[in-house]
Write a protein that holds these residues in place. Structure first.
Motif, PDB file in Angstrom:
ATOM      1  N   GLU A 237       0.823  -1.203   0.000  1.00  0.00           N
ATOM      2  CA  GLU A 237       0.000   0.000   0.000  1.00  0.00           C
ATOM      3  C   GLU A 237       0.867   1.267   0.000  1.00  0.00           C
ATOM      4  OE1 GLU A 237      -3.317   0.536  -0.095  1.00  0.00           O
ATOM      5  OE2 GLU A 237      -3.731  -1.596  -0.358  1.00  0.00           O
ATOM      6  N   ASP A 238       0.265   2.332  -0.495  1.00  0.00           N
ATOM      7  CA  ASP A 238       0.997   3.595  -0.590  1.00  0.00           C
ATOM      8  C   ASP A 238       1.450   4.126   0.767  1.00  0.00           C
ATOM      9  OD1 ASP A 238       0.744   3.548  -3.272  1.00  0.00           O
ATOM     10  OD2 ASP A 238      -0.893   5.003  -3.393  1.00  0.00           O
ATOM     11  N   TYR A 239       0.602   3.958   1.792  1.00  0.00           N
ATOM     12  CA  TYR A 239       0.972   4.562   3.067  1.00  0.00           C
ATOM     13  C   TYR A 239       2.207   3.894   3.672  1.00  0.00           C
ATOM     14  CZ  TYR A 239      -1.165   0.623   5.475  1.00  0.00           C
ATOM     15  OH  TYR A 239      -1.459  -0.637   5.908  1.00  0.00           O
ATOM     16  N   ARG A 241       4.748   2.927   1.801  1.00  0.00           N
ATOM     17  CA  ARG A 241       5.824   3.626   1.113  1.00  0.00           C
ATOM     18  C   ARG A 241       6.042   5.005   1.763  1.00  0.00           C
ATOM     19  NH1 ARG A 241       4.426   4.730  -4.884  1.00  0.00           N
ATOM     20  NH2 ARG A 241       3.127   6.195  -3.744  1.00  0.00           N
ATOM     21  N   THR A 242       4.953   5.663   2.149  1.00  0.00           N
ATOM     22  CA  THR A 242       5.091   6.961   2.820  1.00  0.00           C
ATOM     23  C   THR A 242       5.883   6.813   4.113  1.00  0.00           C
ATOM     24  OG1 THR A 242       2.958   7.638   1.935  1.00  0.00           O
ATOM     25  CG2 THR A 242       3.822   8.911   3.777  1.00  0.00           C
ATOM     26  N   HIS A 257       2.642   0.360  11.139  1.00  0.00           N
ATOM     27  CA  HIS A 257       1.781   0.721  10.017  1.00  0.00           C
ATOM     28  C   HIS A 257       1.135  -0.494   9.351  1.00  0.00           C
ATOM     29  CE1 HIS A 257       2.733   4.983  10.209  1.00  0.00           C
ATOM     30  NE2 HIS A 257       3.979   4.623  10.434  1.00  0.00           N
ATOM     31  N   ASN A 261      -2.783  -2.263  10.252  1.00  0.00           N
ATOM     32  CA  ASN A 261      -3.887  -2.330   9.296  1.00  0.00           C
ATOM     33  C   ASN A 261      -4.240  -3.769   8.952  1.00  0.00           C
ATOM     34  OD1 ASN A 261      -4.803   0.441   7.990  1.00  0.00           O
ATOM     35  ND2 ASN A 261      -2.653   0.620   8.515  1.00  0.00           N
TER      36      ASN A 261
END
Ligand SMILES: Nc1ncnc2c1ncn2[C@@H]1O[C@H](COP(=O)(O)OP(=O)(O)OP(=O)(O)O)[C@@H](O)[C@H]1O
Ligand SMILES: [Mg+2]
Lengths: 341, 335
Positions: A237-239, A241-242, A257, A261
């Protein structure tokens, strides 16, 4: 949040109500019409005379119309047996003696004891087995699932896939018998059967560890698979990577993170599985001679003990409904999208 | 003075089941502090692969070769923990999709504080203070309250502001913005671009702005690198690029700008599609789609970037043709 809770509780109560109706119909009229099993005749003992059956019918209130019987059953379930009922079913006993014989779930046909008492005696066994087993399977599967997802196709990941396959394809009674044969009979590491109350923690653990582990292995297999796939999804997921772009360490990214989730669906599944198991792990309990709810179910069914069987079904349904409500609450606590919407 | 970021001979290759994909094939670029370099090109040309290579955020299946220098440090081959210390502190990144780039179950404030506390050992209260100032600096109203919001309670534009605040919270020297406005509506796009421009001046960071929108380039950038199929085909100052574009691919991009066609006329498109990076054609990769293709274009080696009047271009065409055709492509005024 409070409204959410109230809604869930009302929903749960409706489910329980429907289950009581279904149980009543199945174990009353349906049993009678389909299999010609009359509770009165069962209760009256071996080769009863028609007069005896008639007397038992009156004693149990089975001569009344079904709707009245249902109302009486429901009343007893909710507020407990009435004084009139106690007087009728255990004449000449002290109140304490009578409490052991007449309960909310009715009285066993096979023994002079209330279904409530049977369930409450069996429940700690099932509860212990379930909780210990759950601890074991979570301790195995969550780390294994996470590490497999972090290094897909690694040796660890491949080994855990093999573990999942074995765990899912070996029936629990087969694994149980193997464990019994080698660890209890051949090498006598563990006792072959029996339950020791938790007031003796060492004995409790010693007696339960084998069945709990066998049961846990099967669930661990499922949980490794779901943890791994959830983690793989979340890690992409993108978050995530963030989080990495912020400079978060791998551990922080994974635990705080991604896993935070990934655990949402796992928690749901876990709650439902616990609820299911608390209704009795039949195969394991029978294999290891643990006199829990599952074992009681088999006993009751074998002896055509209708009230006990019906009581267990109802009890399990209530447990599952409660488990569902708890799962919803936990989910709301963990996921703001559920809590605030 | 040496540029803040200087990338040279960057090769990024993904290992896939079908074979290696050379997503970035010999890219060189540099950005000075306080400047904005735009990287433009079609989807799949390796813009994100380039920026993720710089940040060290590529998946394990990727290998990076070449040199990436940030200040006086070489990032290629740098140990993970050292690189991690730079990420989010010295260099930061904003991504394309603000809807999915924030952790859905953690409060915005906590996510901002985390960005601070990963790099600095400050008390929670101070991190909180910084988070609030960060939100205020990107123009989020009542930042104190917003710290307690979850991402799903915010609009896309808001979330992108949060992402920007988070990227800039440690005052990085390099900001990479990978299509930061692509997922937003037009008005929000303009606001976010303004914000990046203002903050860039304030923080004095070098910005690598990735986009496929030449309009954004014209508005935001000092210099531009045009990428095609993993390579840079033209590198110029913004003014030069729009006034004297040198590469046939750039001409194609310019003439296919939506603002350039007249009412009722069909939108111009570059015919064909970019080549597969799995086994790209030899020679110039744009040759199969190029109107001016010559035999030499299809033969190895590919044209190298060579510099004329400050513009670097990788093309075999002679200077006269390039000047003529470039002028034709730039005929209408730059947007
Ligand atoms: N993880 C990966 N594994 C394999 N190939 C990849 C991976 N990521 C990107 N690629 C390939 O690398 C090439 C460049 O991708 P990249 O994401 O850098 O393109 P882009 O220029 O950012 O495009 P877009 O405008 O769509 O974002 C593409 O051909 C893509 O298929
Ligand atoms: Mg991209």
């Amino acid at each position: 949040m409070v409204r959410f809770l109230i809604r869930r509780i009302i929903g749960g109560a409706i489910v329980v109500l429907v289950v009581t109706l279904a149980v009543f119909v199945l174990f009353g009229p349906v049993l009678r019409m389909q299999s010609d099993i009359s509770p009165a005749r069962l209760y009256a003992g071996k080769n009863p005379t028609p007069e005896q059956i008639q007397r038992v019918s009156e004693l149990l209130g089975l001569d009344k119309p079904y709707y009245e019987q249902y109302l009486i059953t429901m009343r007893r379930l909710v507020v407990g047996p009435s004084d009139e009922e106690k007087a009728r079913l255990c004449p000449g006993s002290t109140p304490d003696e009578c409490d052991a014989i007449v309960g909310r779930f009715g009285s066993s046909f096979a023994e002079q004891v209330s279904v409530d008492r049977l369930i409450w005696d069996a429940f700690p066994v099932t509860l212990s087995l379930t909780v210990l087993s759950a601890i074991i399977w979570l301790l195995i599967s969550i780390p294994l699932g996470i590490f497999s997802a972090m290094r897909p196709r690694s040796l660890l990941d491949r080994s855990s896939t093999v573990f999942v396959l074995i765990g899912q394809s070996l029936p629990v009674y087969y694994l149980g018998l193997l464990a019994l044969y080698f660890l209890a009979y051949e090498f006598e590491v563990f006792p072959p059967s029996g339950y020791v109350p938790i007031s003796d923690p060492i004995g409790w653990l010693y007696h339960l560890i084998l069945p709990a582990t066998v049961l846990a292995l099967q669930f661990a297999a499922i949980y490794v698979r779901i943890t791994r796939s959830q983690m793989l999804d979340q890690m992409g997921e993108d978050y995530v990577r963030t989080a990495r772009a912020k400079g978060a360490s791998e551990k922080r990214t994974v635990v705080r993170h991604a896993f935070r989730n990934a655990m949402l669906p796992i928690v749901t599944m876990f709650g439902l599985d616990l609820g299911l198991l608390l209704g009795g792990a039949i195969l394991i309990e029978v294999t290891f001679g643990l006199q829990g709810i599952g074992w009681l179910t088999v006993q009751a069914a074998k002896r055509l003990d209708v009230p006990t069987t019906a009581g267990i079904v109802l009890f399990s349904a209530i447990i599952i409904v409660i488990a569902n409500i708890i799962v919803d609450l936990v989910n709301a606590a963990l996921d703001p999208r559920i809590r605030l919407e | 003075m040496a540029p803040l970021l200087s990338v040279s001979g960057l090769h990024t290759t993904f290992r896939t089941d079908d074979g290696p994909v050379g997503a970035v094939d010999g890219v060189s670029l540099s950005v000075d502090a306080g400047k904005v370099l735009g990287v433009v090109g079609e989807s799949g040309c390796g813009k994100s692969a380039t920026s993720l290579s710089i940040m060290g955020l590529l998946p394990r299946t990727a290998t990076v070769e070449g040199s990436i220098r940030l200040g006086d440090r070489e990032l290629v081959g740098m140990p993970d923990d050292q690189l991690r210390a730079l990420r989010g502190a010295e260099m930061a990144m904003i991504f394309q999709d603000p809807m999915t780039s924030l952790d859905p179950v953690i409060r915005v404030g906590a996510q901002l504080e985390e960005a601070v506390r990963i790099h600095r050992d400050v008390p929670k209260q101070e991190a909180r203070e910084m988070a609030m100032k960060g939100l205020a600096s990107v123009g989020i109203p009542s930042p104190e309250e917003r710290l307690r919001s979850y991402p799903f309670e915010m609009s896309g534009g808001m979330r992108q502001r949060v992402m920007i605040a988070m990227a800039l919270i440690n005052r990085p020297r390099l900001l990479i913005a990978d299509e930061p406005t692509t997922a937003l509506d037009v008005t929000t796009q303009a606001q976010i671009l303004d914000l990046i421009r203002d903050l860039r001046t304030e923080v004095d960071a070098a910005v690598l702005l990735i986009t496929h929108d030449l309009g954004v380039v014209a508005e935001m950038c000092d210099e531009v690198a045009v990428m095609y199929a993993g390579r840079i085909v033209e590198r110029a100052s913004v003014d030069d690029l729009f006034a004297r574009p040198q590469h046939p691919y750039t001409w194609g991009l310019l003439t296919s700008l939506p603002g350039r066609h007249r009412a009722g006329e069909r939108l111009h498109q570059i015919p064909g599609t970019p080549p597969s990076l799995l086994n790209p054609p030899p020679g110039c990769r744009f040759a199969p789609r190029c109107d001016f293709v010559m035999d030499s274009c299809r033969a190895d080696p590919a044209p190298a970037l060579s510099t004329h009047d400050g513009t670097a271009v990788a093309c075999h065409l002679d200077a006269a043709t390039r000047a003529r055709e470039g002028a034709r492509a730039a005929r209408d005024d730059a947007p």
